[in-house]
Write a protein that holds these residues in place. Sequence first.
Motif, PDB file in Angstrom:
ATOM      1  N   LEU A 111     152.668  77.131  65.072  1.00 19.80           N
ATOM      2  CA  LEU A 111     152.123  76.300  63.995  1.00 19.80           C
ATOM      3  C   LEU A 111     152.978  76.370  62.741  1.00 19.80           C
ATOM      4  CD1 LEU A 111     149.674  74.466  63.533  1.00 19.80           C
ATOM      5  CD2 LEU A 111     148.443  76.454  62.649  1.00 19.80           C
ATOM      6  N   ASP A 112     153.378  77.585  62.331  1.00 24.92           N
ATOM      7  CA  ASP A 112     154.226  77.771  61.151  1.00 24.92           C
ATOM      8  C   ASP A 112     154.831  79.169  61.224  1.00 24.92           C
ATOM      9  OD1 ASP A 112     155.468  78.060  58.703  1.00 24.92           O
ATOM     10  OD2 ASP A 112     153.827  77.167  57.557  1.00 24.92           O
ATOM     11  N   ALA A 113     156.092  79.258  61.586  1.00 19.28           N
ATOM     12  CA  ALA A 113     156.760  80.560  61.738  1.00 19.28           C
ATOM     13  C   ALA A 113     156.914  81.293  60.416  1.00 19.28           C
ATOM     14  CB  ALA A 113     158.128  80.381  62.392  1.00 19.28           C
ATOM     15  N   GLY A 114     156.707  80.598  59.301  1.00 15.33           N
ATOM     16  CA  GLY A 114     156.854  81.240  58.000  1.00 15.33           C
ATOM     17  C   GLY A 114     155.617  81.988  57.543  1.00 15.33           C
ATOM     18  N   VAL A 115     154.538  81.955  58.335  1.00 15.38           N
ATOM     19  CA  VAL A 115     153.313  82.669  57.985  1.00 15.38           C
ATOM     20  C   VAL A 115     153.243  83.940  58.832  1.00 15.38           C
ATOM     21  CG1 VAL A 115     150.794  82.580  57.881  1.00 15.38           C
ATOM     22  CG2 VAL A 115     152.140  80.519  57.433  1.00 15.38           C
ATOM     23  N   PRO A 116     153.406  85.099  58.238  1.00 18.40           N
ATOM     24  CA  PRO A 116     153.404  86.347  59.027  1.00 18.40           C
ATOM     25  C   PRO A 116     151.999  86.794  59.387  1.00 18.40           C
ATOM     26  CG  PRO A 116     153.744  86.845  56.715  1.00 18.40           C
ATOM     27  CD  PRO A 116     153.689  85.345  56.816  1.00 18.40           C
ATOM     28  N   LEU A 117     151.901  87.504  60.493  1.00 17.27           N
ATOM     29  CA  LEU A 117     150.658  88.147  60.906  1.00 17.27           C
ATOM     30  C   LEU A 117     150.697  89.579  60.383  1.00 17.27           C
ATOM     31  CD1 LEU A 117     148.116  87.538  62.724  1.00 17.27           C
ATOM     32  CD2 LEU A 117     149.312  88.809  64.507  1.00 17.27           C
ATOM     33  N   ALA A 118     149.833  89.899  59.439  1.00 16.38           N
ATOM     34  CA  ALA A 118     149.898  91.204  58.772  1.00 16.38           C
ATOM     35  C   ALA A 118     148.618  91.986  58.987  1.00 16.38           C
ATOM     36  CB  ALA A 118     150.154  91.013  57.279  1.00 16.38           C
ATOM     37  N   GLN A 119     148.737  93.319  58.861  1.00 13.27           N
ATOM     38  CA  GLN A 119     147.598  94.233  58.926  1.00 13.27           C
ATOM     39  C   GLN A 119     146.770  94.007  60.186  1.00 13.27           C
ATOM     40  OE1 GLN A 119     145.392  94.313  55.188  1.00 13.27           O
ATOM     41  NE2 GLN A 119     147.217  93.783  54.042  1.00 13.27           N
ATOM     42  N   ALA A 120     147.465  93.757  61.301  1.00 15.61           N
ATOM     43  CA  ALA A 120     146.774  93.521  62.565  1.00 15.61           C
ATOM     44  C   ALA A 120     146.090  94.806  63.032  1.00 15.61           C
ATOM     45  CB  ALA A 120     147.767  93.032  63.617  1.00 15.61           C
ATOM     46  N   ASP A 121     144.818  94.689  63.420  1.00 14.83           N
ATOM     47  CA  ASP A 121     144.045  95.853  63.854  1.00 14.83           C
ATOM     48  C   ASP A 121     142.799  95.350  64.561  1.00 14.83           C
ATOM     49  OD1 ASP A 121     143.279  98.473  64.204  1.00 14.83           O
ATOM     50  OD2 ASP A 121     143.443  99.025  62.100  1.00 14.83           O
ATOM     51  N   THR A 122     142.008  96.277  65.048  1.00 12.80           N
ATOM     52  CA  THR A 122     140.698  95.910  65.586  1.00 12.80           C
ATOM     53  C   THR A 122     139.639  96.186  64.534  1.00 12.80           C
ATOM     54  OG1 THR A 122     140.261  98.102  66.524  1.00 12.80           O
ATOM     55  CG2 THR A 122     141.481  96.515  67.896  1.00 12.80           C
ATOM     56  N   LEU A 123     138.555  95.428  64.600  1.00  6.55           N
ATOM     57  CA  LEU A 123     137.483  95.633  63.621  1.00  6.55           C
ATOM     58  C   LEU A 123     136.835  96.995  63.811  1.00  6.55           C
ATOM     59  CD1 LEU A 123     135.872  94.496  61.295  1.00  6.55           C
ATOM     60  CD2 LEU A 123     134.363  93.347  62.942  1.00  6.55           C
ATOM     61  N   GLU A 124     136.780  97.479  65.044  1.00  8.75           N
ATOM     62  CA  GLU A 124     136.232  98.814  65.287  1.00  8.75           C
ATOM     63  C   GLU A 124     137.032  99.869  64.541  1.00  8.75           C
ATOM     64  OE1 GLU A 124     134.095  99.338  69.473  1.00  8.75           O
ATOM     65  OE2 GLU A 124     136.135  98.597  69.692  1.00  8.75           O
ATOM     66  N   ALA A 125     138.366  99.753  64.574  1.00 11.49           N
ATOM     67  CA  ALA A 125     139.213 100.726  63.877  1.00 11.49           C
ATOM     68  C   ALA A 125     139.019 100.634  62.369  1.00 11.49           C
ATOM     69  CB  ALA A 125     140.670 100.496  64.245  1.00 11.49           C
ATOM     70  N   MET A 126     138.851  99.421  61.852  1.00  7.67           N
ATOM     71  CA  MET A 126     138.639  99.260  60.409  1.00  7.67           C
ATOM     72  C   MET A 126     137.314  99.881  59.974  1.00  7.67           C
ATOM     73  SD  MET A 126     140.037  95.424  59.549  1.00  7.67           S
ATOM     74  CE  MET A 126     139.610  95.628  57.829  1.00  7.67           C
ATOM     75  N   LEU A 127     136.270  99.674  60.775  1.00 10.77           N
ATOM     76  CA  LEU A 127     134.980 100.267  60.421  1.00 10.77           C
ATOM     77  C   LEU A 127     135.041 101.783  60.502  1.00 10.77           C
ATOM     78  CD1 LEU A 127     132.547  97.830  62.269  1.00 10.77           C
ATOM     79  CD2 LEU A 127     132.941  97.995  59.813  1.00 10.77           C
ATOM     80  N   GLU A 128     135.767 102.303  61.486  1.00 13.25           N
ATOM     81  CA  GLU A 128     135.912 103.751  61.597  1.00 13.25           C
ATOM     82  C   GLU A 128     136.676 104.308  60.404  1.00 13.25           C
ATOM     83  OE1 GLU A 128     135.169 107.399  63.415  1.00 13.25           O
ATOM     84  OE2 GLU A 128     134.363 105.402  63.822  1.00 13.25           O
ATOM     85  N   ALA A 129     137.705 103.571  59.957  1.00 16.98           N
ATOM     86  CA  ALA A 129     138.475 104.006  58.788  1.00 16.98           C
ATOM     87  C   ALA A 129     137.616 104.003  57.530  1.00 16.98           C
ATOM     88  CB  ALA A 129     139.689 103.110  58.595  1.00 16.98           C
ATOM     89  N   GLY A 130     136.581 103.163  57.504  1.00 12.29           N
ATOM     90  CA  GLY A 130     135.697 103.120  56.346  1.00 12.29           C
ATOM     91  C   GLY A 130     134.899 104.400  56.159  1.00 12.29           C
ATOM     92  N   LEU A 131     134.850 105.224  57.189  1.00 12.01           N
ATOM     93  CA  LEU A 131     134.168 106.519  57.087  1.00 12.01           C
ATOM     94  C   LEU A 131     135.126 107.636  56.714  1.00 12.01           C
ATOM     95  CD1 LEU A 131     131.909 106.221  60.264  1.00 12.01           C
ATOM     96  CD2 LEU A 131     131.126 106.158  57.897  1.00 12.01           C
ATOM     97  N   GLY A 132     136.355 107.272  56.305  1.00 13.48           N
ATOM     98  CA  GLY A 132     137.404 108.266  56.081  1.00 13.48           C
ATOM     99  C   GLY A 132     137.040 109.340  55.081  1.00 13.48           C
ATOM    100  N   GLN A 133     136.647 108.944  53.853  1.00 11.96           N
ATOM    101  CA  GLN A 133     136.365 109.966  52.838  1.00 11.96           C
ATOM    102  C   GLN A 133     135.100 110.761  53.152  1.00 11.96           C
ATOM    103  OE1 GLN A 133     135.282 109.889  48.239  1.00 11.96           O
ATOM    104  NE2 GLN A 133     137.336 109.115  48.581  1.00 11.96           N
ATOM    105  N   PRO A 134     134.005 110.116  53.610  1.00 11.53           N
ATOM    106  CA  PRO A 134     132.860 110.945  54.026  1.00 11.53           C
ATOM    107  C   PRO A 134     133.223 111.921  55.142  1.00 11.53           C
ATOM    108  CG  PRO A 134     132.194 108.658  53.776  1.00 11.53           C
ATOM    109  CD  PRO A 134     133.673 108.690  53.634  1.00 11.53           C
ATOM    110  N   ARG A 135     134.057 111.479  56.080  1.00 14.48           N
ATOM    111  CA  ARG A 135     134.461 112.385  57.162  1.00 14.48           C
ATOM    112  C   ARG A 135     135.293 113.539  56.607  1.00 14.48           C
ATOM    113  NH1 ARG A 135     137.113 109.094  59.755  1.00 14.48           N
ATOM    114  NH2 ARG A 135     135.577 108.382  61.251  1.00 14.48           N
ATOM    115  N   PHE A 136     136.191 113.244  55.670  1.00 17.78           N
ATOM    116  CA  PHE A 136     137.053 114.259  55.064  1.00 17.78           C
ATOM    117  C   PHE A 136     136.219 115.368  54.442  1.00 17.78           C
ATOM    118  CE2 PHE A 136     139.142 115.573  51.021  1.00 17.78           C
ATOM    119  CZ  PHE A 136     140.194 116.282  51.562  1.00 17.78           C
ATOM    120  N   ARG A 137     135.249 115.000  53.602  1.00 15.44           N
ATOM    121  CA  ARG A 137     134.461 116.032  52.931  1.00 15.44           C
ATOM    122  C   ARG A 137     133.503 116.714  53.885  1.00 15.44           C
ATOM    123  NH1 ARG A 137     132.140 111.066  49.793  1.00 15.44           N
ATOM    124  NH2 ARG A 137     130.158 110.641  50.844  1.00 15.44           N
TER     125      ARG A 137
END
Length: 801
Positions: free
Chosen positions: A649-675
């Motif tokens: 469609l347009d090679a000038g538009v990069p695909l960035a920060q590719a991930d799964t939503l499960e991984a993003m939600l798990e990362a959202g628990l990062g600071q509570p998990r740390f403490r």
Amino acid sequence: MSNLLRDIRYALRLMRQAPGFTLAAVLALSLGIGATTALFSVVYAVLLRPLPFPEADRLLVLGADTVRPQAQRFSFFQFDAIAEQSTQFSSLTAYGNQLFNLTGEGDAEQVRGAVVEGAFFETFGIASLLGRTLTPEEREAPQVVLSQSLWQRLGGRRELVGRTLTLGGQPYTVVGVMPSAFQVPDARTLLWVNHASLPGAASSPARTLRSFHGFIVNGRLAPGATLASARAELATIAARLAQEFPDTQSQLRLSAVGYRDQLVGNVRLLLLVLLGAVALVLMIAAVNVAHLQLARAAGRAREFGIRVALGASRGQLVRQLLTESIILCLLGAGGGVLLAMWGTDLLLALGASALPRGHEVTVDGRVLLFAVAVALVTGVGVGLIPALQRSRLTPQAMLGHNATEVSRGRTHGGLVVAEVALALVLVIGAGLMLKSFWRLHQVEPGVDSEGVFVARLVLSPDRYQEPARIVGFYTALRERLAMRPEVASSGLSLSLPPGGDQRRTSFTWEGAPESNAPPSTLYVITTPGFLETLRVPLREGRTLAEADKASTEPVLVVSEAFVRQFLPGQEAVGRRVTFRAVGGQPEWRTIVGVVGDVAYSGFEQGLEPTVYVPQAQDPHPGGFLVVRAARGLEASKLASVVRSELRALDAGVPLAQADTLEAMLEAGLGQPRFRTVLLGTFGLLALVLAAVGIYGVMSYAVAQRSREMGIRMALGARREDVLRLVVGQSLRRVGLGVGVGLVGAVAARHLLEGFLHGVGGLDASVFVGVPALLTAVALAASWLPAHRAASADPADVLRRG
């Protein structure tokens, strides 16, 4: 000096003669000092290490007069007014994050940058590593300053300064490179450009709408100015702005806080709490070593008696014992530093790297000095108890058999009480954190994350200036993805849970009472298919549809939290809402549906009122693409599918920060998990050390009273009587320690309440369960030596004397 060297040689010889004692003491101290040193490395990097800016204490963040989780955002109109009227600042700057598509350097790449206004680099006061910085005088010139990391990724050659890079389809001349220490707004920022140099900047919402609050404002105090004088002046300016622009200034709170204070935010309290927790672990380890030292000193009573009888002074005796203790602690510090180096890597893996300035965490010279200082203080504290006790005794008492058992028993008993109390405070804190984390983990994010692929897209403004082109691109991309057998559905949104980019706006609804401070809500721009892809449940009406176009009636969908908070007991569908912060003129939108709540702000922030607006009616060039995989396909496999359709469609538009939503939600628990992991680990370590300490003390007490118990049994005492005697003595001490510890835990609960979710600071299950657990552990630790004493043959005990 010769006396000190003699004491050191004698101490080392004694340690070689008692390897078990030495190993046990050094191991306990290594655990305590290692954990303390590792956590101090984080505290030092985040809270204590000087900022890289000159006179950093004069650098302020404008906004509220107290630290908030996020710095207050201002409009350019507010910034210009403040800059014009203020006399307390030598320089002011406004800046905000912006994503750029970097093209012409291989594959298109999305990079995170900052757009700045005013004297940005002058305010922070850091010189460039190469070239020069941006200047307000050349604000419209297409110039860019690179971070050191991006410069190195692009080859790291000096010749790069002066070259041209294509950002968002526009050529920018590289004028300088900043050192790695300069990380504003944060460590992810890779470049800086003047806002006025962006295509269409003069007609952008930031420059045409007074309600566009998208920029953080920093200022450097002028010579002679203070924080108090700056706050007084800002309050006066805020009052003027509120009178001049009542509609857009009604919620403005204009004050200032220190840049460092805003940077570390509420992380300061968290780290200090964790440092206090690990200090408790160190104290428990020190108490254990003090037990060992007391027992060892009791075994050397005749030696000390002979030395005093031959003329040794009490000072020499104290010096010898303190020397032995300090050497033990220095050996423990050596082991602790090795553990700290490993522990620091573990802390970074657990989430310390995500803290402000977390990338600076390392075991450096200052941290090593801290370890040595801790060892010396611990050594003096551990050695002082047996040293003072022994130095007060006469030669006759030292040489006499069992002459000082009562005194030693009291000392050991006091140490057990202290150990149990310290352990209880720490384990209760860990219990509260663990229960809070469990409750947090049970929070429903409001979406079905399984099988959802997520990526970030940003369209270059040079090619996608017209709203129709923006809408057309995303419509075409979704159509192409819909034809792929690997894709079940797709959609695009400006926001994504947890804690992604968010836009909040003030609003009012039809029939609402007049207010100078209208409420605000999360404002999420989405395409049709977004809510369906995340499987957000529809509660009433309908979701957004392809028919919701720019030419049709303006509509929106609201969340259940929106209805609960603003329209309780009323019919939501069909009501009209207007957003003062979206356009220059109020525009009424009709509610066409109600959907379930989504935790856009993260698990700890709760569920906020949210509205969803069709992208076709409020086009935005960027957002999060969400794609649900077809049944049986892993979400991670969709990256190649999406990338191929995007290139077509347009090679000038990069695909960035590719991930799964499960991984993003798990990362959202990062600071509570740390403490939680840290406090849980410290609590478990405290529990083990307390159990070992109680076992050691009771074993020592049984050994010292073996003759007495032998006589009791010879005179007819039963095995159960001996067990009851020993275990009862232990439980009395433990009970007193539990009582003291509960008082301390109740007093300390206020420090944790800000980090708890769904759990009270006086949670009954924790305050009952933890003392019961600690008592059970103490019972088991004291039962073993008691059982051994009760099982002994009285004749053998009496023969041994």
